[in-house]
Every structure is written in C-alpha cells, then in structure tokens.
Design a protein around this motif. Structure first.
Motif, PDB file in Angstrom:
ATOM      1  N   THR A  65       0.818  -1.217   0.000  1.00  0.00           N
ATOM      2  CA  THR A  65       0.000   0.000   0.000  1.00  0.00           C
ATOM      3  C   THR A  65       0.853   1.269   0.000  1.00  0.00           C
ATOM      4  O   THR A  65       0.322   2.366   0.166  1.00  0.00           O
ATOM      5  CB  THR A  65      -0.943   0.012   1.220  1.00  0.00           C
ATOM      6  N   GLY A  66       2.160   1.123  -0.132  1.00  0.00           N
ATOM      7  CA  GLY A  66       3.035   2.285  -0.202  1.00  0.00           C
ATOM      8  C   GLY A  66       3.281   2.980   1.121  1.00  0.00           C
ATOM      9  O   GLY A  66       3.744   4.126   1.146  1.00  0.00           O
ATOM     10  N   ASP A  67       3.019   2.301   2.246  1.00  0.00           N
ATOM     11  CA  ASP A  67       3.184   2.941   3.554  1.00  0.00           C
ATOM     12  C   ASP A  67       4.516   2.605   4.223  1.00  0.00           C
ATOM     13  O   ASP A  67       4.735   2.956   5.383  1.00  0.00           O
ATOM     14  CB  ASP A  67       2.031   2.563   4.476  1.00  0.00           C
ATOM     15  N   GLY A  68       5.401   1.937   3.501  1.00  0.00           N
ATOM     16  CA  GLY A  68       6.720   1.612   4.059  1.00  0.00           C
ATOM     17  C   GLY A  68       6.772   0.272   4.764  1.00  0.00           C
ATOM     18  O   GLY A  68       7.847  -0.152   5.198  1.00  0.00           O
ATOM     19  N   TYR A  69       5.638  -0.408   4.888  1.00  0.00           N
ATOM     20  CA  TYR A  69       5.625  -1.745   5.485  1.00  0.00           C
ATOM     21  C   TYR A  69       5.728  -2.771   4.357  1.00  0.00           C
ATOM     22  O   TYR A  69       4.758  -3.409   3.971  1.00  0.00           O
ATOM     23  CB  TYR A  69       4.364  -1.956   6.326  1.00  0.00           C
ATOM     24  N   GLY A  70       6.946  -2.868   3.826  1.00  0.00           N
ATOM     25  CA  GLY A  70       7.222  -3.793   2.739  1.00  0.00           C
ATOM     26  C   GLY A  70       8.310  -4.768   3.135  1.00  0.00           C
ATOM     27  O   GLY A  70       8.308  -5.298   4.241  1.00  0.00           O
ATOM     28  N   ALA A  71       9.253  -4.974   2.246  1.00  0.00           N
ATOM     29  CA  ALA A  71      10.309  -5.949   2.517  1.00  0.00           C
ATOM     30  C   ALA A  71      11.590  -5.545   1.812  1.00  0.00           C
ATOM     31  O   ALA A  71      11.586  -4.766   0.857  1.00  0.00           O
ATOM     32  CB  ALA A  71       9.877  -7.340   2.060  1.00  0.00           C
ATOM     33  N   LYS A  72      12.675  -6.079   2.304  1.00  0.00           N
ATOM     34  CA  LYS A  72      13.973  -5.952   1.656  1.00  0.00           C
ATOM     35  C   LYS A  72      14.373  -7.320   1.115  1.00  0.00           C
ATOM     36  O   LYS A  72      14.114  -8.350   1.748  1.00  0.00           O
ATOM     37  CB  LYS A  72      15.034  -5.455   2.636  1.00  0.00           C
ATOM     38  N   ILE A  73      14.980  -7.323  -0.050  1.00  0.00           N
ATOM     39  CA  ILE A  73      15.513  -8.556  -0.619  1.00  0.00           C
ATOM     40  C   ILE A  73      17.015  -8.550  -0.388  1.00  0.00           C
ATOM     41  O   ILE A  73      17.705  -7.618  -0.802  1.00  0.00           O
ATOM     42  CB  ILE A  73      15.188  -8.664  -2.120  1.00  0.00           C
ATOM     43  N   GLU A  74      17.509  -9.569   0.289  1.00  0.00           N
ATOM     44  CA  GLU A  74      18.916  -9.612   0.679  1.00  0.00           C
ATOM     45  C   GLU A  74      19.569 -10.910   0.226  1.00  0.00           C
ATOM     46  O   GLU A  74      18.886 -11.904  -0.037  1.00  0.00           O
ATOM     47  CB  GLU A  74      19.046  -9.456   2.197  1.00  0.00           C
ATOM     48  N   VAL A  75      20.893 -10.882   0.171  1.00  0.00           N
ATOM     49  CA  VAL A  75      21.677 -12.068  -0.180  1.00  0.00           C
ATOM     50  C   VAL A  75      22.319 -12.601   1.093  1.00  0.00           C
ATOM     51  O   VAL A  75      23.236 -11.984   1.627  1.00  0.00           O
ATOM     52  CB  VAL A  75      22.765 -11.731  -1.220  1.00  0.00           C
ATOM     53  N   PRO A  76      21.836 -13.737   1.608  1.00  0.00           N
ATOM     54  CA  PRO A  76      22.370 -14.254   2.870  1.00  0.00           C
ATOM     55  C   PRO A  76      23.622 -15.087   2.670  1.00  0.00           C
ATOM     56  O   PRO A  76      24.091 -15.293   1.544  1.00  0.00           O
ATOM     57  CB  PRO A  76      21.223 -15.122   3.386  1.00  0.00           C
ATOM     58  N   LEU A  86      18.480 -15.876  -2.094  1.00  0.00           N
ATOM     59  CA  LEU A  86      17.874 -14.590  -1.757  1.00  0.00           C
ATOM     60  C   LEU A  86      16.874 -14.804  -0.617  1.00  0.00           C
ATOM     61  O   LEU A  86      16.216 -15.844  -0.557  1.00  0.00           O
ATOM     62  CB  LEU A  86      17.138 -13.983  -2.954  1.00  0.00           C
ATOM     63  N   ILE A  87      16.783 -13.835   0.271  1.00  0.00           N
ATOM     64  CA  ILE A  87      15.745 -13.869   1.292  1.00  0.00           C
ATOM     65  C   ILE A  87      14.912 -12.597   1.202  1.00  0.00           C
ATOM     66  O   ILE A  87      15.403 -11.539   0.807  1.00  0.00           O
ATOM     67  CB  ILE A  87      16.309 -14.024   2.728  1.00  0.00           C
ATOM     68  N   VAL A  88      13.643 -12.730   1.570  1.00  0.00           N
ATOM     69  CA  VAL A  88      12.721 -11.597   1.629  1.00  0.00           C
ATOM     70  C   VAL A  88      12.478 -11.309   3.101  1.00  0.00           C
ATOM     71  O   VAL A  88      11.826 -12.089   3.800  1.00  0.00           O
ATOM     72  CB  VAL A  88      11.403 -11.915   0.910  1.00  0.00           C
ATOM     73  N   LEU A  89      13.030 -10.219   3.590  1.00  0.00           N
ATOM     74  CA  LEU A  89      12.926  -9.847   4.996  1.00  0.00           C
ATOM     75  C   LEU A  89      11.852  -8.776   5.130  1.00  0.00           C
ATOM     76  O   LEU A  89      11.999  -7.663   4.633  1.00  0.00           O
ATOM     77  CB  LEU A  89      14.279  -9.349   5.511  1.00  0.00           C
ATOM     78  N   THR A  90      10.753  -9.136   5.793  1.00  0.00           N
ATOM     79  CA  THR A  90       9.552  -8.303   5.805  1.00  0.00           C
ATOM     80  C   THR A  90       9.494  -7.380   7.014  1.00  0.00           C
ATOM     81  O   THR A  90       9.765  -7.806   8.140  1.00  0.00           O
ATOM     82  CB  THR A  90       8.297  -9.198   5.811  1.00  0.00           C
ATOM     83  N   ARG A  91       9.145  -6.130   6.784  1.00  0.00           N
ATOM     84  CA  ARG A  91       8.822  -5.215   7.881  1.00  0.00           C
ATOM     85  C   ARG A  91       7.347  -5.437   8.212  1.00  0.00           C
ATOM     86  O   ARG A  91       6.464  -4.962   7.496  1.00  0.00           O
ATOM     87  CB  ARG A  91       9.078  -3.770   7.484  1.00  0.00           C
ATOM     88  N   ASP A  92       7.070  -6.185   9.265  1.00  0.00           N
ATOM     89  CA  ASP A  92       5.700  -6.593   9.536  1.00  0.00           C
ATOM     90  C   ASP A  92       4.845  -5.451  10.074  1.00  0.00           C
ATOM     91  O   ASP A  92       5.216  -4.764  11.009  1.00  0.00           O
ATOM     92  CB  ASP A  92       5.636  -7.801  10.475  1.00  0.00           C
TER      93      ASP A  92
END
Length: 288
Positions: free
Chosen positions: A152-163, A195-201
């Motif tokens: 919804t564009g409110d900043g509660y998304g996720a980062k894609i990182e290389v573990p 790749l991991i998807v780290l979510t800002r819940d």
C-alpha cells in the motif's frame, strides 16, 4: 567486518558464529568497552535472571540463578541496584517483566511483537557458470529495496537480501523426498544464488509466559504481511531468472523448478512458477 573477502579468518563460518572477532558484534564492541573501562564491568556467565526485585514502585535489583565454576552446582544470586537495564531481546525481555509482576495497568507488556518474517528463494546457476559458493566472504553484502514501500506504499514492505549459510546449516532448508533426490539437490549448492525476503511486519504478535515463566509466542501472520512477503518472492524469482539460473528453489514446491535456457518458453515458465507460488502462498503449519 574489517575484511569482507572470503580470505578473512573464519569468514566461511561467519554465518554460524564469530570466533575470530572479525564482525563488529557485541563481544568485541560494547562488552569489550565495558571490560576495559576505568571501572571495569563485572560479568556473570551462565546466569538466569528469574525476576526483577521492586518495592513501592521502585526497582531494588534482580534475583537470579548462576551455575558455579564446576559447571554443575547452581547458586542463587541477588544483585542490589537502584537501576536495572533489561536487555534480554524481544522475547525474553517481556517474559522477564511479566515474571516480575511489574505494574501493567495498560496490559501492554509483551504486546506488539514484531519478528520481520522471512521467506527464501534460490536459483541454481548453469554448470558452465562461475561457482557462487555462498558460504564464502561477508554476509548480507547486497540488498534491494524494490518492494520496500509495501503493497500500500506505507513503508511496510520488505527488503531482498543475499544471505550467507554454511553448507551444514543449509541442509536443513533443502527439500527431502528421498536420499538420492536430496544428494542430487545438494550437489547444486556451490551454484546456488540465495535470496531472502525480509519483511517489515505491519501486523504483530504477543509474548506470554507459561506456568514455568518461560516465554510463549503468539504470532499470526497478517494478510498484509503475507502479500508483502509474496511480492518480495515474486521479485526474487525474477532477479535470479535475470541472472541466468536454470532452476528455482522455493518453499512452495517439493522439487526444483526448471527454467528453459532462452526465449519465450523461459518467460512463460517463469510466469507459471510465480503464479503457482502466489496460489500456494504461506499456509499455516503446512508444507506442499
């Protein structure tokens, strides 16, 4: 890390500890500073704090149990102090506060638990591609914010990182159908792009305590966070496909998913895989 190459001492095991002190972790920063201060801190190893002592609205110290030098005998430890800093992590801090019977008129102790849920995806590179060897070097050296804004564009998304993960640790994430299949899958490990998807819940859970005082977690994954995490997996699949992988590994499938080498067939196969990932989603307490 001062040295981010795979030649750094202990770099191949950095995902499972830091015996060489090459990360800027707590033992080599804050604890080292405390130990070498003008008035050095005293440390209590193998110590379990039962509760905070308080009276009349003021803290008095802590009541703890500590294991003796022989590693067997346990003793009671009482520390008297006018100030107590609770720093036990997001699970044990609220558990300690609840065990201590501190005033909790608003009922917020243990509430609003956030765990940044994570989903993973991997791509197997072709046999003729350079070896990836994901266990070498520094961890988390690459990050993408392509889905950080959230659904919804409110900043509660996720980062894609290389573990980074040592091969021994990574075996726990490889699907097991048969001994032969497991071996065949894991022989691809040196060529795996992880790749991991780290979510800002945006949703949250709660820490409670059981009858022994141990923490118990209650964390329902919200619909918003499920969508956010799946959007991240969608992009992760497209990233490894763009890098040239020939097969995909995801928790929504029992087996590796093949991608044709080139052309429209590859694009169609990728879209089919992503559509199936979205259909399966993240079912609670189930695996495909």
């Amino acid at each position: 890390m001062a040295d981010v190459t795979h030649h750094a001492p202990g770099a191949n095991f950095i995902g499972a500890g830091d015996r060489y002190g090459i990360k800027q972790s707590t033992p080599v920063t804050f604890l080292a500073d405390a130990a070498t201060a003008a008035v050095p801190a005293q440390f209590a190893d193998q110590c379990y704090v039962d509760r905070i002592l308080h009276e009349g609205g003021a803290v008095r110290g802590v009541l703890a149990r500590i294991v003796g030098a022989n590693g067997v005998n346990e003793y009671q430890l009482v520390v008297r102090a006018p100030i107590v800093v609770v720093s036990c992590g997001s699970l044990n801090s609220p558990a300690l506060l609840l065990r201590s019977g501190l005033p909790n008129a608003n009922g917020q102790i243990g509430k609003n638990l956030r765990l940044h849920p994570v989903a993973g995806l991997g791509g197997i590179m072709p046999q003729d591609a350079p070896e990836v060897a994901m266990w070498r070097g520094a961890p988390m050296t690459t990050v993408s914010n392509v889905v950080a804004a959230g659904p919804t564009g409110d900043g509660y998304g996720a980062k894609i990182e290389v573990p980074l993960a040592h091969p021994g640790v990574a075996t726990s994430a490889v699907p097991y159908v048969s001994g032969y299949g497991f071996k065949d899958s894991f022989l691809n490990y040196p060529r795996l792009v992880p790749l991991i998807v780290l979510t800002r819940d945006k949703g949250s859970g709660e820490v409670r305590i059981d009858k022994t005082g141990a923490p118990r977690l209650y964390y329902p994954l919200s619909d918003h966070d499920r969508k956010s995490m799946m959007d991240g997996l969608d992009k992760a699949a497209r990233i490894v496909a763009a890098a040239g992988c020939e097969r995909l590994l995801s928790g929504q499938f029992r087996d590796l998913q093949d991608l044709p080498r080139d052309g429209p067939a590859r694009e169609a196969a990728l879209e089919k895989i992503i559509a199936e990932m979205r259909r399966v989603g993240f079912p609670d307490f189930k695996v495909p």
